[in-house]
Design a protein around this motif. Structure first.
Motif, PDB file in Angstrom:
ATOM      1  N   VAL A  43      -4.352   0.882   7.343  1.00 48.68           N
ATOM      2  CA  VAL A  43      -4.971  -0.076   6.428  1.00 48.68           C
ATOM      3  C   VAL A  43      -5.287  -1.381   7.155  1.00 48.68           C
ATOM      4  O   VAL A  43      -6.388  -1.939   7.027  1.00 48.68           O
ATOM      5  CB  VAL A  43      -4.052  -0.329   5.216  1.00 48.68           C
ATOM      6  N   GLN A  56      -8.254  -0.942   9.399  1.00 53.21           N
ATOM      7  CA  GLN A  56      -9.505  -0.901   8.636  1.00 53.21           C
ATOM      8  C   GLN A  56      -9.938  -2.303   8.214  1.00 53.21           C
ATOM      9  O   GLN A  56     -11.122  -2.647   8.292  1.00 53.21           O
ATOM     10  CB  GLN A  56      -9.343  -0.016   7.404  1.00 53.21           C
ATOM     11  N   VAL A  73       0.829  -1.210   0.000  1.00 53.29           N
ATOM     12  CA  VAL A  73       0.000   0.000   0.000  1.00 53.29           C
ATOM     13  C   VAL A  73       0.867   1.266   0.000  1.00 53.29           C
ATOM     14  O   VAL A  73       0.434   2.327   0.449  1.00 53.29           O
ATOM     15  CB  VAL A  73      -0.970   0.009   1.209  1.00 53.29           C
ATOM     16  N   LYS A  95      -6.231   4.159   0.134  1.00 45.62           N
ATOM     17  CA  LYS A  95      -7.523   4.786   0.390  1.00 45.62           C
ATOM     18  C   LYS A  95      -8.700   3.928  -0.076  1.00 45.62           C
ATOM     19  O   LYS A  95      -9.833   4.135   0.364  1.00 45.62           O
ATOM     20  CB  LYS A  95      -7.581   6.153  -0.301  1.00 45.62           C
ATOM     21  N   ASP A  96      -8.416   2.959  -0.947  1.00 48.54           N
ATOM     22  CA  ASP A  96      -9.477   2.115  -1.494  1.00 48.54           C
ATOM     23  C   ASP A  96      -9.412   0.690  -0.967  1.00 48.54           C
ATOM     24  O   ASP A  96      -9.991  -0.228  -1.556  1.00 48.54           O
ATOM     25  CB  ASP A  96      -9.391   2.083  -3.028  1.00 48.54           C
ATOM     26  N   VAL A  97      -8.722   0.483   0.129  1.00 45.26           N
ATOM     27  CA  VAL A  97      -8.455  -0.880   0.570  1.00 45.26           C
ATOM     28  C   VAL A  97      -9.730  -1.627   0.951  1.00 45.26           C
ATOM     29  O   VAL A  97      -9.806  -2.857   0.813  1.00 45.26           O
ATOM     30  CB  VAL A  97      -7.459  -0.874   1.749  1.00 45.26           C
ATOM     31  N   LEU A  98     -10.765  -0.919   1.392  1.00 45.38           N
ATOM     32  CA  LEU A  98     -11.989  -1.617   1.776  1.00 45.38           C
ATOM     33  C   LEU A  98     -12.688  -2.261   0.580  1.00 45.38           C
ATOM     34  O   LEU A  98     -13.566  -3.117   0.755  1.00 45.38           O
ATOM     35  CB  LEU A  98     -12.934  -0.661   2.510  1.00 45.38           C
ATOM     36  N   ASP A  99     -12.286  -1.868  -0.631  1.00 51.17           N
ATOM     37  CA  ASP A  99     -12.814  -2.544  -1.822  1.00 51.17           C
ATOM     38  C   ASP A  99     -12.420  -4.023  -1.839  1.00 51.17           C
ATOM     39  O   ASP A  99     -13.058  -4.837  -2.517  1.00 51.17           O
ATOM     40  CB  ASP A  99     -12.284  -1.883  -3.098  1.00 51.17           C
ATOM     41  N   HIS A 149      -2.142  -1.953  -4.113  1.00 52.52           N
ATOM     42  CA  HIS A 149      -3.504  -1.426  -4.110  1.00 52.52           C
ATOM     43  C   HIS A 149      -3.491  -0.085  -3.387  1.00 52.52           C
ATOM     44  O   HIS A 149      -2.813   0.068  -2.360  1.00 52.52           O
ATOM     45  CB  HIS A 149      -4.455  -2.388  -3.397  1.00 52.52           C
ATOM     46  N   PRO A 150      -4.231   0.921  -3.882  1.00 51.71           N
ATOM     47  CA  PRO A 150      -4.257   2.226  -3.214  1.00 51.71           C
ATOM     48  C   PRO A 150      -4.793   2.091  -1.787  1.00 51.71           C
ATOM     49  O   PRO A 150      -5.840   1.479  -1.561  1.00 51.71           O
ATOM     50  CB  PRO A 150      -5.207   3.052  -4.085  1.00 51.71           C
TER      51      PRO A 150
END
Length: 272
Positions: free
Chosen positions: A77, A80, A27, A49-53, A46-47
């Motif tokens: 990350v 989250q 990340v 900020k978009d890890v929950l995707d 993976h970005p």
């Protein structure tokens, strides 16, 4: 010592290349990645900020998160992901700690492009024996665990590669192939920059079995016999590959951990 929810570099290094390796999630921000565009073997980017995707697909997996130093981005990350039900840890010291330990790292400029599912796609001749099982094992254990391997008629490898955006390997006149007296497995180890003692031992065995050089290692004849046996057991190339993954897992663990161990009969018995 790694703290709660962290994993140390030596502990992770023991998992790399094995079936038990966690998902490795890079990340790093763009600036940090550009400063050293290499991956820990098997990692994907993976970005942050978009890890929950990714949370849904990671629910049943163990995940190791790393950024450059293993600090705020990795910690955030991982937290989250844990809050979303994912078992996530941080690599202690991040990518810098792995780099400073002088452990192998994948040269990302050599990676083929990813498909729409975020995986590399490789194609080779059907009815594999040695190199065409060894290379997919290497790819899935050290380069891209999600890699798709296509087996097609020898005359159609190049055509399928062009039409389906796949990377051809172990055929003549392509980048990922034999070079001189070495085989495609050697080429991948060298070009990806992942060579270390265990893979060097394994590469000699693969090379000897694949090029009929049984003088390279005593284990060569055994790999050849097992490989030919598997090729007779399976008509489905993908089923053969799955069985071959276990075979190469065993050879790798031997090369890494058991080369000095001997077995004899009768076993030593306790006296008295």
């Amino acid at each position: 010592m790694a703290s709660y929810n962290e994993i140390s570099v030596p502990t992770l290094a023991r998992l790399i290349g094995t079936p038990d390796c966690p998902v490795l999630l890079d990340v790093r921000i763009d600036e940090d990645f550009d400063d050293d565009p290499r991956f820990i073997p098997g990692a994907f980017r993976h970005p942050f900020k978009d890890v929950l995707d990714l949370a849904d697909e990671l629910q049943t997996r163990s995940v190791i998160v790393y950024c450059q130093r293993g600090l705020k981005i990795s910690q955030g990350v991982a937290a989250q992901l844990r809050a979303s039900g994912v078992q996530a840890e941080v690599l202690e010291g991040g990518q810098f700690a792995w780099r400073d330990a002088k452990l192998p790292m994948v040269m990302t400029e050599k990676l083929p492009p990813l498909d729409t599912s975020g995986r590399t796609v490789w194609v080779t001749r059907h009815r594999p024996k040695i190199d065409r099982i060894a290379c997919p094992w290497l790819i899935r254990r050290f380069i891209d665990p999600k890699a798709q391997i296509l087996f097609v008629a020898a005359s159609q490898v190049t055509n399928v590669a062009e039409r389906f955006g796949a990377t051809p390997f172990d055929i003549e006149d392509v980048y990922w192939s034999h070079r001189g007296e070495t085989c495609t497995f050697d080429t991948m180890v060298e070009e990806f920059g992942i060579g270390h003692d265990a893979l060097t031992k394994l590469a000699a065995i693969v090379r000897g079995a694949d090029t009929n050089r049984h003088d390279l290692a005593p284990e060569t004849a055994g790999l050849l016999a097992a490989s030919l046996g598997l090729s007779r057991m399976f008509r489905n190339d993908l089923e053969q590959l799955e069985a071959g993954m276990l075979l190469y897992d065993a050879f790798y663990r031997w090369a890494r951990d058991a080369t000095n161990e001997r077995h004899d009969w009768p076993a030593a018995s306790a006296k008295g």
